[in-house]
Design an enzyme around this catalytic site. Structure first.
Site, PDB file in Angstrom:
ATOM      1  N   LYS A 119     -62.930  44.840 -20.619  1.00  8.13           N
ATOM      2  CA  LYS A 119     -62.407  44.290 -19.372  1.00  8.13           C
ATOM      3  C   LYS A 119     -61.731  42.981 -19.743  1.00  8.13           C
ATOM      4  CE  LYS A 119     -63.469  41.883 -15.442  1.00  8.13           C
ATOM      5  NZ  LYS A 119     -64.430  41.218 -14.573  1.00  8.13           N
ATOM      6  N   ALA A 206     -63.373  41.749  -8.156  1.00  5.78           N
ATOM      7  CA  ALA A 206     -63.580  40.376  -7.685  1.00  5.78           C
ATOM      8  C   ALA A 206     -63.238  40.189  -6.213  1.00  5.78           C
ATOM      9  CB  ALA A 206     -62.781  39.358  -8.500  1.00  5.78           C
ATOM     10  N   THR A 229     -70.976  38.988  -7.941  1.00  6.37           N
ATOM     11  CA  THR A 229     -71.602  37.947  -7.125  1.00  6.37           C
ATOM     12  C   THR A 229     -72.118  38.471  -5.792  1.00  6.37           C
ATOM     13  OG1 THR A 229     -70.003  36.462  -8.142  1.00  6.37           O
ATOM     14  CG2 THR A 229     -71.269  35.567  -6.325  1.00  6.37           C
TER      15      THR A 229
END
Lengths: 277, 69
Positions: A119, A206, A229
Site C-alpha cells: 500500500k 481513509a 481509525t
C-alpha cells in the site's frame, strides 16, 4: 473503463444482484471475499484490535514497517497478536514523504516474505497528510517494474488515478476524506468518476467515520474500503467493526441492486384509483 | 578479538569481532524470521545472514511489522 467493459460489468452485476450475491474482489491476481480492509494502528490494546479485526470479517489487514525496539520496552511486533496465516498482510509506506523513502520501505516489507503487495503512500503535507502525487507516481512506476502489486493511496483526482493505472498499479485508493479525519465521503462525484474511468480496482482509503459513511461510499460502486481509525477510535471497536462489515455489504448490494431514480416531485406508491365516492 | 562499533537502529553498539549479521541478531536475542535486515542501506536476505560479515562503522537497520493503517 471503456463502454464494452462497463456493459460486461453491468451484465455480471445484474446476475449477481438478482441472486443477492457478489463476485469476489480480485486485486493483483488474488481474490478476496471481503470488500472491507482494515488497519492495525491506534487500538487501545492488541486484544481489542484482534477481536475487532475478526468482527470486521476483513481478509486484508494493513501493517507498517518500523524499527525493532532493541530494548523491548514497547510492544512486540504486530505478528505476535495477529496470525499471519489467517490474514493477508498488506504493508504500507505510511510516514514516507519522498518516493525514495517509500521505495526503501516497500522493499523492506517485501523482504519480510509474506507477499508482493504494497500500500503505497507518499505524503506531501504534514497537516492534511494529502498525497504527493509526483512522488507517488515516481514510486509507483519503480515498484510496479520491480514486480510489486502497488495499491496507491491517492486523492480524489481522476487524472492522478489514470496516471497511477498507467504506472502499473494493481489498485488505486482514493481518499474519502483526510486520513484519520472521520469526515466521511466528501466528493462522491470524484470517486464515481474515478471508478467509471479506471479499470483496476478502486478501494476508498481513509476518512470513513461511521457505518453510514461506509455504506454511501460502497453505493458509489467502488470495489472496497480500507479503514483504520473509525474502528480503533470507536468507543467499542468490536461493535463498530461489525457495523462496518454490514455497512460495506449493504452498500455493495444496494449498488448492485441499482437504486431507484431521484425525483424532484412525489409519486404515490399507493393506487390513486378505486377511491370511495 | 576486536570490538566492532556498529550503528544499530540509530544506537551505537559494540560487538566482538569477527561477527556476522546472524551473530548480531543472536546477540540482540532476535529471531531472524521476524526481522528484516538492512546493512549500509542494502537488504541482507535471510539465507545470507550467516555469511554476511560486519565491519567497523557499519550501519544496520532492523525492522519488523507494527500496527498501521
Amino acid at each position: 473503463m471503456n463502454a464494452g467493459a462497463y456493459a460486461y460489468l453491468s451484465g455480471m452485476t445484474a446476475i449477481h444482484s438478482e441472486l443477492g450475491t457478489d463476485l469476489p474482489l480480485t486485486i493483483g491476481g488474488r481474490s478476496f471475499r471481503s470488500r472491507l480492509m482494515v488497519g492495525t494502528g491506534k487500538y487501545r490494546n492488541n486484544t481489542e484490535m484482534a477481536r475487532a479485526i475478526e468482527a470486521s470479517g476483513a481478509e486484508i489487514v494493513t501493517v507498517a514497517v518500523r524499527r525493532v525496539d532493541l530494548d523491548r520496552t514497547k510492544e512486540e511486533g504486530i505478528l505476535y497478536h495477529l496470525r499471519p496465516d489467517e490474514y493477508f498482510l498488506l504493508a504500507n509506506t505510511a510516514g514516507c514523504y519522498t518516493a525514495e523513502e517509500a521505495i526503501r520501505y516497500a522493499r523492506l516489507a517485501r523482504e519480510a516474505g509474506f507477499n508482493e503487495f504494497i500500500k503505497l503512500e507518499v505524503i506531501g503535507d504534514r497537516e492534511t497528510l494529502l498525497p504527493d502525487t509526483e512522488g507517488l507516481l515516481t514510486a509507483a512506476r519503480t515498484l510496479s517494474r520491480e514486480g510489486f502489486a502497488v495499491l496507491a493511496y491517492t486523492n480524489d483526482d481522476l487524472i492522478t488515478a489514470l496516471r497511477l493505472e498507467d504506472a502499473g498499479c494493481a489498485a488505486v485508493m482514493p481518499l474519502a476524506s483526510p486520513i484519520g479525519s472521520g469526515l466521511g465521503l466528501l466528493n462522491p462525484y470524484g470517486i464515481r468518476t474515478i471508478k467509471r474511468r479506471v479499470s483496476v480496482p478502486v478501494i476508498v482509503d481513509a476518512g470513513v467515520g461511521t457505518a453510514s459513511d461506509a455504506c454511501v461510499t460502497m453505493e458509489q460502486g467502488v470495489d472496497g474500503i480500507l479503514m483504520n481509525t473509525a474502528l480503533a477510535e470507536a468507543k467499542n471497536p468490536v461493535a463498530m467493526a461489525s457495523a462496518m462489515r454490514l455497512a460495506v455489504e449493504a452498500g455493495r448490494l444496494a449498488f448492485l441492486a441499482g437504486r431507484m431514480p431521484r425525483r424532484e416531485v412525489a409519486m404515490p406508491s399507493t393506487p390513486e384509483t378505486g377511491m370511495l365516492e | 578479538m576486536t570490538q566492532l562499533r556498529i550503528l544499530v537502529n540509530g544506537e551505537l553498539r559494540q560487538v566482538s569481532g569477527p561477527a556476522t549479521v546472524a551473530d548480531l541478531l543472536r546477540h540482540l536475542n532476535l529471531d531472524p524470521r521476524t526481522v528484516v535486515v538492512e546493512l549500509n542501506r542494502q537488504i541482507v536476505r535471510r539465507p545470507r545472514l550467516e555469511e554476511t560479515a560486519l565491519a567497523e562503522g557499519d550501519t544496520v537497520e532492523l525492522v519488523h511489522f507494527v500496527g498501521g493503517g
